[in-house]
Design a protein around this motif. Structure first.
Motif, PDB file in Angstrom:
ATOM      1  N   VAL A  23       0.798  -1.157  -0.128  1.00 28.36           N
ATOM      2  CA  VAL A  23       0.004   0.004  -0.163  1.00 28.36           C
ATOM      3  C   VAL A  23       0.896   1.127  -0.151  1.00 28.36           C
ATOM      4  CG1 VAL A  23      -0.301   0.121   2.430  1.00 28.36           C
ATOM      5  CG2 VAL A  23      -1.823   1.187   1.062  1.00 28.36           C
ATOM      6  N   GLY A  24       0.524   2.194  -0.550  1.00 27.94           N
ATOM      7  CA  GLY A  24       1.404   3.590  -0.753  1.00 27.94           C
ATOM      8  C   GLY A  24       0.650   4.729  -1.247  1.00 27.94           C
ATOM      9  N   TYR A  25       1.646   5.851  -1.274  1.00 31.92           N
ATOM     10  CA  TYR A  25       1.210   6.947  -1.501  1.00 31.92           C
ATOM     11  C   TYR A  25       2.335   7.827  -2.325  1.00 31.92           C
ATOM     12  CZ  TYR A  25       0.221  11.952  -1.205  1.00 31.92           C
ATOM     13  OH  TYR A  25      -0.003  13.353  -1.454  1.00 31.92           O
ATOM     14  N   TRP A  26       2.042   8.459  -3.563  1.00 28.31           N
ATOM     15  CA  TRP A  26       3.046   9.222  -4.457  1.00 28.31           C
ATOM     16  C   TRP A  26       2.614  10.566  -4.294  1.00 28.31           C
ATOM     17  CZ3 TRP A  26       7.674   6.922  -4.958  1.00 28.31           C
ATOM     18  CH2 TRP A  26       7.863   5.782  -5.059  1.00 28.31           C
ATOM     19  N   GLN A  42      -4.151  -4.413  -8.222  1.00 27.40           N
ATOM     20  CA  GLN A  42      -4.166  -2.934  -7.721  1.00 27.40           C
ATOM     21  C   GLN A  42      -5.301  -2.149  -7.970  1.00 27.40           C
ATOM     22  OE1 GLN A  42      -0.031  -1.871  -9.626  1.00 27.40           O
ATOM     23  NE2 GLN A  42       0.405  -1.579  -7.625  1.00 27.40           N
ATOM     24  N   ILE A  43      -5.456  -1.245  -7.037  1.00 23.67           N
ATOM     25  CA  ILE A  43      -6.271  -0.247  -7.241  1.00 23.67           C
ATOM     26  C   ILE A  43      -5.504   1.044  -6.915  1.00 23.67           C
ATOM     27  CG2 ILE A  43      -8.300   1.062  -5.922  1.00 23.67           C
ATOM     28  CD1 ILE A  43      -9.228  -1.784  -5.436  1.00 23.67           C
ATOM     29  N   LEU A 124      -8.671   3.061   2.361  1.00 20.33           N
ATOM     30  CA  LEU A 124      -7.434   3.105   1.840  1.00 20.33           C
ATOM     31  C   LEU A 124      -6.616   4.151   2.375  1.00 20.33           C
ATOM     32  CD1 LEU A 124      -5.321   2.785  -0.350  1.00 20.33           C
ATOM     33  CD2 LEU A 124      -6.247   4.350  -1.854  1.00 20.33           C
ATOM     34  N   GLU A 125      -7.358   5.007   3.193  1.00 20.25           N
ATOM     35  CA  GLU A 125      -6.415   6.232   4.227  1.00 20.25           C
ATOM     36  C   GLU A 125      -6.219   5.340   5.454  1.00 20.25           C
ATOM     37  OE1 GLU A 125      -6.988  10.546   5.845  1.00 20.25           O
ATOM     38  OE2 GLU A 125      -8.762   9.671   5.067  1.00 20.25           O
ATOM     39  N   SER A 147      -6.017  -7.083   6.080  1.00 17.51           N
ATOM     40  CA  SER A 147      -6.970  -7.563   5.411  1.00 17.51           C
ATOM     41  C   SER A 147      -8.413  -7.053   5.774  1.00 17.51           C
ATOM     42  CB  SER A 147      -6.945  -9.144   5.752  1.00 17.51           C
ATOM     43  OG  SER A 147      -7.811  -9.759   5.162  1.00 17.51           O
ATOM     44  N   LYS A 148      -8.771  -6.635   6.797  1.00 16.90           N
ATOM     45  CA  LYS A 148     -10.158  -6.234   7.143  1.00 16.90           C
ATOM     46  C   LYS A 148     -10.400  -4.980   6.532  1.00 16.90           C
ATOM     47  CE  LYS A 148     -10.169  -8.143  12.030  1.00 16.90           C
ATOM     48  NZ  LYS A 148     -10.019  -7.924  13.325  1.00 16.90           N
ATOM     49  N   HIS A 149      -9.254  -3.800   6.741  1.00 15.99           N
ATOM     50  CA  HIS A 149      -9.573  -2.570   5.866  1.00 15.99           C
ATOM     51  C   HIS A 149      -9.710  -2.988   4.354  1.00 15.99           C
ATOM     52  CE1 HIS A 149      -9.048  -0.441   9.462  1.00 15.99           C
ATOM     53  NE2 HIS A 149      -7.599  -0.642   9.734  1.00 15.99           N
TER      54      HIS A 149
END
Length: 278
Positions: A23-26, A42-43, A124-125, A147-149
């Motif tokens: 999971v990540g943020y650019w 991927q989303i 996602l946040e 996994s829950k999120h």
């Protein structure tokens, strides 16, 4: 939020129905080329700016705020910024229920989808914030929470995605075909036969299915047959596998087993055993 990327860290997570791999943020997404695709689902959610997405056999898209683009495993694609600033968040995932949860949201292939709200998806946040808090101490319990999120994210996509008016029009044109498929699942169903029901060419019928349901007609027919076969295995437990296959339109039981495993990740025998039907 600063640029970040986090990885799922325990092998035990692979036993879960869906599990996060990254999971990540650019702050600014750079050009990415994947001629052999990516191994996971991927989303990507666009927060600011615009980019160009090219998916093999699907087409080319301009994606911006209020949109997500989703890529399926091993599908060649590339994407690159077309503005000075292209801000993205993303999650990669795997699991035996991944494709089914995406299908529940109406997503069955790589592509671009519009959101009702442009804000960062809540789940996602939560994934991004949670992974930042776990750091290197991530363990099996953290993987379970992730996994829950992720499950919540996939489950919530359905009400968050916008269905276009064109999709509704195309769905109306497909209704007689879908009804015909339901009523004749035990019989051979050719593409020409289905096109004749809609009074269109086979090529145009494929486009209708792709636009309205984002699947090819053959995939949809197989999916409906597999769903019917599950119902039969529950309601008529005495039926043998070859009899179930015949009742849902497969003359060859081996081919039925192949399609069943392709759609569910398991054989009909394992499905029966798993649900206490054997």
């Amino acid at each position: 939020m600063n640029t970040r990327i986090f990885f799922g860290k325990t092998d035990e997570a692979a036993r879960l129905p869906v599990y996060m791999t990254t999971v990540g943020y650019w702050e600014h997404q750079f050009e990415t080329e994947r001629p052999e695709g990516f191994p996971d689902y991927q989303i990507h959610q666009v927060i600011q700016g615009q980019g160009r997405l090219i998916i093999e056999d699907e087409g080319e898209y301009i994606v911006g705020p209020g949109e997500v683009f989703i890529t399926y495993p091993d599908i060649p694609h590339e994407y690159r910024p077309i503005t000075d600033h292209w801000e993205l968040a993303w999650v990669s995932f795997q699991g035996r229920e991944a494709s089914q949860l995406l299908a529940y949201a109406g997503i069955t292939s790589s592509g671009v989808y519009k959101l009702r709200k442009p804000e960062l998806l809540n789940a996602l946040e939560l994934l991004l914030v949670r992974e930042e808090g776990t750091g290197d101490a991530m363990n099996a319990a953290d993987d379970r929470d992730s996994s829950k999120h992720l499950y919540a994210l996939l489950l919530d996509l359905k009400p968050l995605l916008i269905v276009s008016d064109n999709d509704n029009d195309e769905m109306e044109r497909l209704k007689p075909v879908l009804r015909y498929i339901t009523e004749h699942l035990d019989q051979p169903l050719s593409l020409k036969q289905l096109a004749d029901v809609a009074v269109v060419s086979p090529q145009y019928l494929c486009r209708l299915f792709q636009k309205a349901l984002r699947v090819r007609p053959v995939f949809y027919v197989n999916q409906e047959r597999i769903n019917r076969s599950k119902q039969l295995m529950f309601s008529e437990r005495e039926l043998r596998i070859y009899e179930v296959a015949d009742r849902v339109g497969y003359e060859n039981a081996s081919y039925f087993c192949t399609i069943f495993k392709r759609h569910t990740g398991m054989s009909p025998e394992k499905f029966r055993k798993l649900h206490g039907l054997g």
